[in-house]
Each structure stands twice: as C-alpha cells, then as structure tokens.
Motif scaffolding. Structure first.
Motif, PDB file in Angstrom:
ATOM      1  N   UNK A   1      28.332  15.888  48.096  1.00 17.54           N
ATOM      2  CA  UNK A   1      27.866  15.190  46.894  1.00 17.54           C
ATOM      3  C   UNK A   1      26.346  15.265  46.759  1.00 17.54           C
ATOM      4  N   UNK A   2      25.640  15.171  47.872  1.00 23.42           N
ATOM      5  CA  UNK A   2      24.175  15.271  47.836  1.00 23.42           C
ATOM      6  C   UNK A   2      23.732  16.649  47.347  1.00 23.42           C
ATOM      7  N   UNK A   3      24.416  17.680  47.845  1.00 26.07           N
ATOM      8  CA  UNK A   3      24.084  19.034  47.417  1.00 26.07           C
ATOM      9  C   UNK A   3      24.333  19.241  45.936  1.00 26.07           C
ATOM     10  N   UNK A   4      25.449  18.700  45.449  1.00 22.86           N
ATOM     11  CA  UNK A   4      25.784  18.817  44.034  1.00 22.86           C
ATOM     12  C   UNK A   4      24.785  18.041  43.177  1.00 22.86           C
ATOM     13  N   UNK A   5      24.413  16.846  43.622  1.00 19.60           N
ATOM     14  CA  UNK A   5      23.460  16.021  42.863  1.00 19.60           C
ATOM     15  C   UNK A   5      22.103  16.713  42.754  1.00 19.60           C
ATOM     16  N   UNK A   6      21.650  17.318  43.857  1.00 21.12           N
ATOM     17  CA  UNK A   6      20.366  18.032  43.846  1.00 21.12           C
ATOM     18  C   UNK A   6      20.427  19.229  42.905  1.00 21.12           C
ATOM     19  N   UNK A   7      21.541  19.954  42.952  1.00 18.26           N
ATOM     20  CA  UNK A   7      21.703  21.115  42.079  1.00 18.26           C
ATOM     21  C   UNK A   7      21.762  20.692  40.616  1.00 18.26           C
ATOM     22  N   UNK A   8      22.469  19.604  40.346  1.00 21.67           N
ATOM     23  CA  UNK A   8      22.570  19.097  38.980  1.00 21.67           C
ATOM     24  C   UNK A   8      21.193  18.735  38.418  1.00 21.67           C
ATOM     25  N   UNK A   9      20.378  18.093  39.251  1.00 16.53           N
ATOM     26  CA  UNK A   9      19.022  17.728  38.819  1.00 16.53           C
ATOM     27  C   UNK A   9      18.182  18.963  38.539  1.00 16.53           C
TER      28      UNK A   9
END
Length: 209
Positions: A88-96
């Motif tokens: 989830x952290x990786x996805x959140x960073x990518x989304x940002x």
C-alpha cells in the motif's frame, strides 16, 4: 478480475504486486522523460514538444492514476497481511507521483503560453505609442493582441478534445488571470496621458474580451 484470478492460482502475489507497481512506475517515468524531459526530440525525431504532446501525456498519466487503485485492490486482497502495508505504501507513493507529474504537464502548457505572451508583450512595447499618426497606421486591434488571441484559440481547439472540462477550465482560468494582470502591468509603463494611447488600449482590451 484478471489479477484476482492469477493470485488465486499462483503463490506469487507479493512478486506480482511488486512487478505491477514497477510496470506502472516505468510507464510513468518514461512518459515524463519523453515529454517533460524532451527526450522525444531524439527518440521520436520531433521538432518540439507541443501543447498537444503535453496534453496527451497528461491524460495518459491520468489514466494510469485512475487504474492504479483497481489494480491495487485486485492484488492487495490476495497478499499476506504482513505484506499488505508495504504494498500500500508503494502504491500511495506512486499515486502521488502520477498526480504530481500530471499537474506538471498542465503547468508546462501554461508556461508555453506565457512564453508566447512575453513575445507578444515585446511586440506591444515596440508600437509607436508616442505618435498618434504612426499609431493610427497600425492595425486595429493591434497585432500583438490579435496574435495572442489567435494562439489562445488554437490552443483551446487542441485541448478541447483531449482534456476534461474541469482541466480545460483550470488551464484557461489561470491563463486569463495571468494575461490580465501582466497586461495591466505592461500598460502601466506607457504614457497614458495621451488620449490616443488610452483609446488604443481600450480597443485592444475590448478585443481580448
């Protein structure tokens, strides 16, 4: 559905999740480098990065940003609980990052138009404002304003079929505000004690509206 099926039959959910994030990130980074970094001038032989290229790149990144939560959910539900927070952290960073670079594409369109404004501003300042007779010989509306409006309308036709209404409104609200304030500042440098200067400014501004 595809990702859910894969993770049910293969014990590689963690690896699949990592690879999907890497794939989307690679797409995002290549798009940014090719357009914002102007690498497409070499790789695709383009003469320049146009507003159309910027808008299309912005929407491509927007599509990836919209799909990311769907991909994330399909994969996350089949990961081990201990792995889910990291994923989830990786996805959140990518989304940002996707959102940031999408905005940068639109910012670049704005900057391109402001460069055109500065060019037309120089044309404005070269007009013979000190002589009523010479100023009468100039086209009315003045060439700088006619060119600025033509370029703005061409840009609108390009963006209309690419950007969403909200994005288009945002771009043109920003441009309108910048054009207005910078024109006011530029007109303030002229000698408006002469009525022919005031009349010409009023005529040009009415064309802007």
């Amino acid at each position: 559905v595809m990702f859910a099926s894969v993770t049910r039959v293969m014990p590689f959910g963690e690896e699949l999740g990592r690879r999907v994030v890497e794939l989307v990130r690679t797409f995002h980074e290549l798009t940014s480098k090719q357009v914002l970094g102007a690498q497409a001038l070499t790789t695709a032989g383009l003469r320049g990065i146009s507003a159309r290229h910027l808008a299309l790149a912005s929407q491509s990144i927007a599509m990836a940003h919209a799909l990311l939560p769907l991909l994330s959910k399909s994969i996350k539900d089949h990961l081990q609980p201990a792995v889910q927070p990291i994923f989830e952290q990786g996805v959140a960073a990518l989304s940002a990052d996707l959102l940031k670079h999408q905005h940068q594409m639109l910012d670049k369109i704005y900057m391109v138009m402001m460069e055109r404004f500065e060019f037309q501003k120089a044309v404005l300042l070269r007009l013979p404002w000190e002589s009523e007779a010479k100023l009468r010989e100039e086209p009315n509306p003045s060439g700088y304003m006619e060119s600025l409006m033509k370029e703005t309308n061409v840009l609108h036709r390009i963006l209309l079929n690419i950007l969403s209404r909200k994005q288009l409104f945002g771009v043109y609200t920003r441009l309108g505000s910048a054009f207005g304030s910078r024109l006011i500042d530029t007109y303030a440098t002229l000698d408006t004690s002469n009525d022919w200067v005031r009349r010409r400014i009023a005529s040009d501004v009415s064309y802007l509206r």
